[in-house]
Scaffold this active site. Structure first.
Site, short mmCIF file in Angstrom:
data_model
loop_
_atom_site.label_atom_id
_atom_site.label_comp_id
_atom_site.label_asym_id
_atom_site.label_seq_id
_atom_site.Cartn_x
_atom_site.Cartn_y
_atom_site.Cartn_z
N SER A 65 0.84 -1.21 0.00
CA SER A 65 0.00 0.00 0.00
C SER A 65 0.87 1.25 0.00
CB SER A 65 -0.88 0.01 1.25
OG SER A 65 -1.81 -1.03 1.19
N ARG B 252 1.57 4.29 -3.04
CA ARG B 252 1.36 5.71 -2.73
C ARG B 252 2.65 6.51 -2.87
NH1 ARG B 252 -2.41 2.51 -0.39
NH2 ARG B 252 -4.41 3.40 0.27
N GLY C 15 -5.77 -4.00 -7.54
CA GLY C 15 -6.98 -3.22 -7.24
C GLY C 15 -6.61 -1.85 -6.72
N ARG D 47 -13.41 -7.20 -10.85
CA ARG D 47 -13.65 -6.53 -9.56
C ARG D 47 -14.47 -5.25 -9.73
NH1 ARG D 47 -8.02 -6.77 -6.46
NH2 ARG D 47 -9.26 -5.89 -4.78
N SER E 213 -13.49 1.16 3.06
CA SER E 213 -12.48 0.89 2.04
C SER E 213 -11.45 2.01 1.96
CB SER E 213 -13.13 0.71 0.67
OG SER E 213 -12.14 0.79 -0.34
N GLN F 123 -9.19 2.09 -0.22
CA GLN F 123 -8.98 2.41 -1.64
C GLN F 123 -9.96 3.48 -2.09
OE1 GLN F 123 -9.05 -1.31 -3.81
NE2 GLN F 123 -7.21 -2.05 -2.80
N ASP G 48 -6.73 -7.96 4.63
CA ASP G 48 -5.95 -8.82 3.72
C ASP G 48 -5.35 -10.03 4.45
OD1 ASP G 48 -6.50 -7.08 1.69
OD2 ASP G 48 -4.57 -6.03 1.81
N LYS H 192 -12.15 -9.46 -3.51
CA LYS H 192 -10.70 -9.27 -3.61
C LYS H 192 -10.22 -9.99 -4.88
CE LYS H 192 -10.39 -6.88 0.17
NZ LYS H 192 -10.13 -5.44 0.10
N ARG I 68 -12.51 -14.59 -1.54
CA ARG I 68 -11.62 -15.23 -0.56
C ARG I 68 -12.36 -16.08 0.46
NH1 ARG I 68 -7.08 -10.35 -0.06
NH2 ARG I 68 -6.00 -10.99 -1.96
O1 LIG Z 1 -5.67 1.08 0.17
C1 LIG Z 1 -4.97 0.05 0.06
O2 LIG Z 1 -3.74 0.08 -0.18
C2 LIG Z 1 -5.63 -1.26 0.25
C3 LIG Z 1 -6.88 -1.33 0.79
C4 LIG Z 1 -7.61 -2.57 0.99
O3 LIG Z 1 -8.61 -2.65 -0.01
P1 LIG Z 1 -10.09 -2.02 0.21
O4 LIG Z 1 -9.98 -0.56 0.24
O5 LIG Z 1 -10.85 -2.49 -1.00
O6 LIG Z 1 -10.60 -2.62 1.47
C5 LIG Z 1 -6.72 -3.79 0.85
O7 LIG Z 1 -7.50 -4.93 0.70
C6 LIG Z 1 -5.76 -3.68 -0.29
O8 LIG Z 1 -4.90 -4.78 -0.33
C7 LIG Z 1 -4.89 -2.46 -0.15
C1 LIG Z 2 -6.71 -6.99 -2.01
C2 LIG Z 2 -5.41 -6.88 -2.27
O1 LIG Z 2 -4.84 -6.00 -3.15
P1 LIG Z 2 -5.51 -5.11 -4.31
O2 LIG Z 2 -6.89 -4.71 -3.87
O3 LIG Z 2 -4.59 -3.95 -4.47
O4 LIG Z 2 -5.53 -5.97 -5.55
C3 LIG Z 2 -4.43 -7.69 -1.52
O5 LIG Z 2 -3.22 -7.45 -1.71
O6 LIG Z 2 -4.80 -8.59 -0.74
#
Ligand SMILES: O=C(O)C1=C[C@@H](OP(=O)(O)O)[C@@H](O)[C@H](O)C1
Ligand SMILES: C=C(OP(=O)(O)O)C(=O)O
Length: 751
Positions: A331, A335, A403, A431, A476, A478, A624, A651, A655
Site C-alpha cells: 500500500s 502511494r 486493485g 472486480r 475501504s 482504496q 488482507d 478481492k 476469498r
Molecule cells: O488502500 C490500500 O492500499 C488497500 C486497501 C484494501 O482494499 P479495500 O480498500 O478495497 O478494502 C486492501 O485490501 C488492499 O490490499 C490495499
Molecule cells: C486486495 C489486495 O490487493 P488489491 O486490492 O490492491 O488488488 C491484496 O493485496 O490482498
C-alpha cells in the site's frame, strides 16, 4: 502450448517445393528434414549454383532452375524469393498450378496480395500468405540453419475465403519446424512488422551509411565497439531483400518513421535544452520497457487461458525459526510512487516493494512522462513533475492484478487534463469499480466502465472537479484514497466519512509531503488546489506479508520467529490483535517511527491457539490477513467465527469461498455465510505436535494470498499440499518461496 518439434503427424505432403533457395528457404528445408519429414523436398532457384550447393549439402532431394519441371508433382509450394520478385514468380506459376497449396515467407503481405490479384484476379483460396519472424543478416543456402524457426513465431494471414484445409496444411508445416503459429490480418501484419522489423533495419542501414560516408570513417569503424556493433548488425543484411521490403511496405513504414522522427526530435530538444529530467524519463522508460512488455505479454497469455501454472508442493511438517525481513509494504509503495510523481522535487524511496502490483504503478507513471530511476534493491528515485505535469500516455495504462492501483489511479486521473484508460488482468477485470466511479461522478468526473461497473475504466480528462462530502457505504481505504486524490484537483473541500477506520497511509503521506489532510472522528478531508513537496520515504516491511510467517510460527510447536522492521500502523494491526485474542505469544520490540509510519520488530513464539469470535471492529484492520488467519483458526481449539467481512468476496478472488473450498479439501470443517465463515479448529487434541488436517490439492484461483495461506498450512498437514496457480504471489511478495524455505518450510516450486 509449445508445439512438439518432433511432431510431424499433421504434415503429410508428398513433395514440398521451395522457390528461392536462400537462407530462409534452405532453413525451412533443413528444419523439415530434421523434424523427420518423410516427403520429398525440392527447390527451384534462378541461381544454379545455389541449387548445386543445396544438393551437395543434402538440404534438398532435387532441384533446378525451371519451375515447369518441378511444380507438377509438388503438393505444397513455398515462395521464398524477395518480395518484389514474387509477382514474376506468380506469373510463371499461374499456368503450372493444379491443386497445389501455395504459401510464402515474405516480410510484407499487402504487396504480395496485390501481386496475386494482378496475376490471378484475386488471392486464390489455396494461397495462404505467411511470414516466419526469424532470420539472420546472412544470406544464401550455405547460411541455412535447421533450428532457425524453432520457438519462433510464424504469422499466417488467411482471408475470409481461404481454404481451411490449405491453412491447416501450411500451419502443419511450420509446427513441424518447431514454430509457434499465429494468425492476423494482412493489414495488421504490415503495420506491426513496419514497427518491429522494417524500421529498425532502416535505421541500422542509415546509421552505418551516414558514418561510412564521413571523412574520418576509418577511425569511426576502427574504434566502434559494442554499441555500434549491436545496433548495426542488421545493416549487413541482403540489400535487395530490404529494398523490396521498404518499397513494398511503404505506407506503414512511413508512418512508423514519422513516429520515430517525433521521438528523436524530443530527445534532441531535451539534449539541446539540457533538460535532464526529460532525457532521463525517456531513457528510463525505454530501458525498462523491454522487460515490462515481456511481463505484459505473459499476462496476456495468462488471461487467454494459457496459464503460467506455477505450482507449490509443500511437504508436511517443518518448524519455524530465525529472524527475517519481508519485502516492503504494498500500500505504501503504490502511494510513494503516486505522490512522488505529483510532488515538486525529487523523492527518494527506500524499501520499495519490487512486486508486480507496485511495479505496474511505477510503469504507469513512466508512461505518463515521469522520470523514475530504479528500482535497485528497493531504492527508487522519482523526479516529480508537480500536480499538473503528467503527460497523456500513448495507450491504456495496464495495472495488472492491482486493485489498489486501479482505484487510486481512477481518482488521480479524473483530475487530469487528458483522457486515460485503465485496464487490468482477468482477476482485476472482474472486480467492482462502481465504488470509485460513482462518487467520482458526483465530483464531476466523466468515467465509462464496462458492464457491471467493471474495468476497463475510460476517464475523460479536462473536467473541473468539485469537492463533495461522501459517506462511504463500505470501509475501504482504496475508495477513501481515490476520493482524496481526486480532491487534490477539486474545487473546495473533499470530505470522506468511513464507517470504520481503514488504513490511513494516504493521509499520512500527504501530510508528510506538506499537504494538509484533516481528520475529525470518522471524517478525513482536504482542500483542493495545493502542492506537494518531495521528501524521502522509508517503506516499512509489509505486515500483510509478515502475516504468513506470524501465522506459521503461531501454529507450529517449537517456533520462535522475529519479523524485522514491520509497519505497525494502528490501522493495519488487526492481525496482531486477533492473534493475541486467540492466545498467541506475540510481542512488539523496538517500536519507533520512520517517515510518519510506526514500525517494530515482531517476535512470535508458539503456544496453542483458541478459536474466537472475531471482533467486528478488527475486520477492516485485518482485511488482507484473513486467508492466513483462517489457517490459524483451523489449527486452534474450538470454532472461530467471522462476520461482517463481505468485502473478502471482491478481492483478487472470492476469498471466503476460496478458503472454505481449500479448508474442506484438507478435511477442515468450514461453514460459509454471505459475510463470513465459521471454522472448526482441529487444535487442542491429545497430540499437540501431530497434524491438524490432511494434505490435498488446492486451487489458489490465481490469488496470491490464498496461495501463501495454504503454503503455511503445510506445516501442520498430515500429507503433502499441492497448490495450483501461484504465479501471482509475485504481485505482493517476491521471494516468498526462498524466505519460506529459510525459516523452515519444505517447499518446492514447479513450472
Ligand atoms: O488502500 C490500500 O492500499 C488497500 C486497501 C484494501 O482494499 P479495500 O480498500 O478495497 O478494502 C486492501 O485490501 C488492499 O490490499 C490495499
Ligand atoms: C486486495 C489486495 O490487493 P488489491 O486490492 O490492491 O488488488 C491484496 O493485496 O490482498
Amino acid at each position: 502450448m509449445q508445439p512438439d518439434p518432433q511432431d510431424t503427424s499433421g504434415l503429410a505432403e508428398p513433395r514440398v517445393l521451395i522457390v528461392g533457395l536462400g537462407m530462409i528457404g534452405g532453413s525451412l528445408a533443413r528444419a523439415l528434414r530434421a523434424a523427420g519429414f518423410e516427403g520429398e523436398i525440392v527447390a527451384c532457384d534462378r541461381d544454379a549454383i545455389e541449387i548445386a550447393r543445396g544438393l551437395e549439402m543434402g538440404v534438398i532431394d532435387d532441384g533446378g532452375t525451371s519451375l515447369a519441371a518441378l511444380v507438377p508433382r509438388s503438393s505444397l509450394i513455398v515462395l521464398a524469393v524477395p518480395v518484389l520478385a514474387m509477382e514474376g514468380v506468380l506469373h510463371a506459376l499461374a499456368p503450372l498450378l493444379d491443386d497445389q497449396v501455395v504459401t510464402d515467407v515474405g516480410s510484407t503481405k499487402q504487396a504480395i496480395r496485390d501481386a496475386a490479384r494482378r496475376v490471378f484476379g484475386g488471392l486464390p483460396p489455396t494461397m495462404v500468405l505467411g511470414h516466419p519472424i526469424a532470420g539472420s543478416e546472412k544470406s544464401g543456402v550455405a547460411a541455412s540453419d535447421a533450428s532457425l524457426y524453432r520457438r519462433h513465431k510464424v504469422i499466417l494471414t488467411p482471408e475470409a475465403d481461404t481454404d481451411p484445409v490449405a491453412l491447416m496444411r501450411v500451419r502443419a508445416m511450420w509446427i513441424a519446424c518447431g514454430a509457434e503459429v499465429l494468425e492476423m490480418t494482412i493489414e495488421r501484419h504490415d503495420e506491426v512488422l513496419a514497427r518491429t522489423s522494417h524500421l529498425p533495419h532502416l535505421l541500422a542501414f542509415s546509421l552505418v551509411d551516414t558514418l561510412a560516408r564521413q571523412d574520418e570513417r576509418l577511425e569511426i569503424f576502427r574504434y566502434a565497439a559494442g554499441g555500434f556493433r549491436d545496433f548495426t548488425r542488421i545493416a549487413g543484411s541482403d540489400p535487395v531483400m530490404w529494398r523490396d521490403i521498404f518499397t513494398a511496405n511503404r505506407t506503414a513504414l512511413l508512418n512508423a518513421l514519422d513516429d520515430f522522427e517525433n521521438g528523436i526530435a524530443g530527445l534532441r530538444a531535451a539534449i539541446a535544452a539540457d533538460d535532464q529530467d526529460a532525457l532521463l524519463a525517456t531513457l528510463d522508460r525505454a530501458s525498462h520497457a523491454r522487460h515490462y512488455f515481456d511481463t505484459l505479454l505473459n499476462k496476456t497469455r495468462y488471461q487467454t487461458m494459457e496459464p503460467r501454472n506455477v505450482r507449490y508442493r509443500v511437504s508436511p511438517g517443518g518448524s519455524v525459526s530465525g529472524s527475517i525481513r519481508v519485502p516492503g509494504d504494498k500500500s505504501i509503495s503504490h502511494r510513494a510512487i503516486m505522490l512522488g510523481a505529483l510532488a515538486e522535487g525529487v523523492t527518494q524511496v527506500q524499501g520499495f516493494l519490487e512486486g508486480e502490483d507496485s511495479l505496474a504503478t511505477l510503469q504507469a507513471f513512466r508512461e505518463m512522462g515521469v522520470a523514475i530511476e530504479g528500482p535497485h534493491q528497493g531504492r527508487v528515485t522519482i523526479h516529480g513533475v508537480g500536480m499538473h505535469g503528467l503527460q497523456k500516455p500513448a495507450g491504456p495504462l495496464y495495472v495488472g492484478n492491482a486493485g489498489t492501483a486501479m482505484r487510486l489511479f481512477a481518482g488521480l486521473l479524473a483530475g487530469q487534463a487528458f483522457d486515460t484508460e485503465l485496464t487490468g488482468d482477468a482477476s482485476l477485470t472482474r472486480r467492482p469499480m462502481g465504488r470509485v466511479a460513482d462518487p467520482l461522478r458526483l465530483m464531476g468526473a466523466v468515467i465509462e466502465t464496462a458492464d457491471g461497473q467493471r474495468p476497463p475504466l475510460r476517464i475523460k480528462g479536462g473536467q473541473q472537479l468539485e469537492g463533495i462530502a461522501y459517506d462511504m457505504p463500505m470501509a475501504s481505504a482504496q475508495v477513501k484514497s481515490c476520493l482524496l486524490l481526486a480532491g487534490l484537483y477539486a474545487e473546495g473541500e473533499t470530505r470522506v466519512r468511513e464507517p470504520a477506520p481503514t488504513r490511513d497511509h494516504t493521509e499520512r503521506m500527504l501530510n508528510g509531503f506538506g499537504y494538509p489532510v484533516h481528520r475529525q472522528d470518522d471524517v478525513a478531508w482536504l482542500e483542493g488546489g495545493g502542492r506537494l513537496s518531495a521528501g524521502p520515504i522509508d517503506v516499512p516491511s509489509d505486515i500483510s506479508s509478515a502475516t504468513f510467517f506470524l501465522v506459521a510460527a503461531a501454529i507450529t510447536p517449537g517456533s520462535d520467529l522475529i519479523l524485522e522492521h514491520v509497519g505497525v500502523n494502528p490501522t493495519r494491526i488487526g492481525v496482531i490483535n486477533i492473534l493475541k485474542a486467540m492466545g498467541a505469544d506475540l510481542e512488539l520490540l523496538d517500536e519507533h517511527e520512520v517517515g510518519g509510519e510506526p514500525v517494530a520488530n515482531i517476535r512470535i513464539r508458539y503456544v496453542p491457539l483458541q478459536g474466537i469470535d472475531i471482533p467486528a471492529e478488527q475486520v477492516p484492520l485485518a482485511i488482507d490477513e484473513f486467508p492466513a488467519l483462517f489457517i490459524a483458526a483451523a489449527n486452534a481449539a474450538g470454532t472461530t467465527r467471522l462476520r461482517g467481512a463481505e468485502e473478502l468476496r471482491v478481492k483478487e478472488s472470492d476469498r471466503l469461498q476460496a478458503m472454505a473450498d481449500g479448508l474442506q479439501a484438507l478435511g477442515v470443517e468450514a461453514t460459509l455465510y454471505e459475510d463470513g465463515i465459521d471454522i472448526v479448529g482441529r487444535g487442542g487434541g491429545q497430540d499437540e505436535d501431530g497434524p491438524s488436517y490432511g494434505g490435498g490439492q488446492i486451487d489458489s484461483l490465481g490469488d496470491h494470498r490464498i496461495a501463501m495461506a495454504f503454503t503455511i498450512a503445510g506445516l501442520r498437514a498430515g500429507d503433502e499440499i499441492v497448490i495450483d496457480d501461484c504465479a501471482n504471489v509475485a504481485t505482493s511478495f517476491p521471494g516468498f518461496v526462498d524466505l519460506a524455505r529459510r525459516v523452515g518450510l519444505q517447499l518446492d516450486e514447479e513450472g
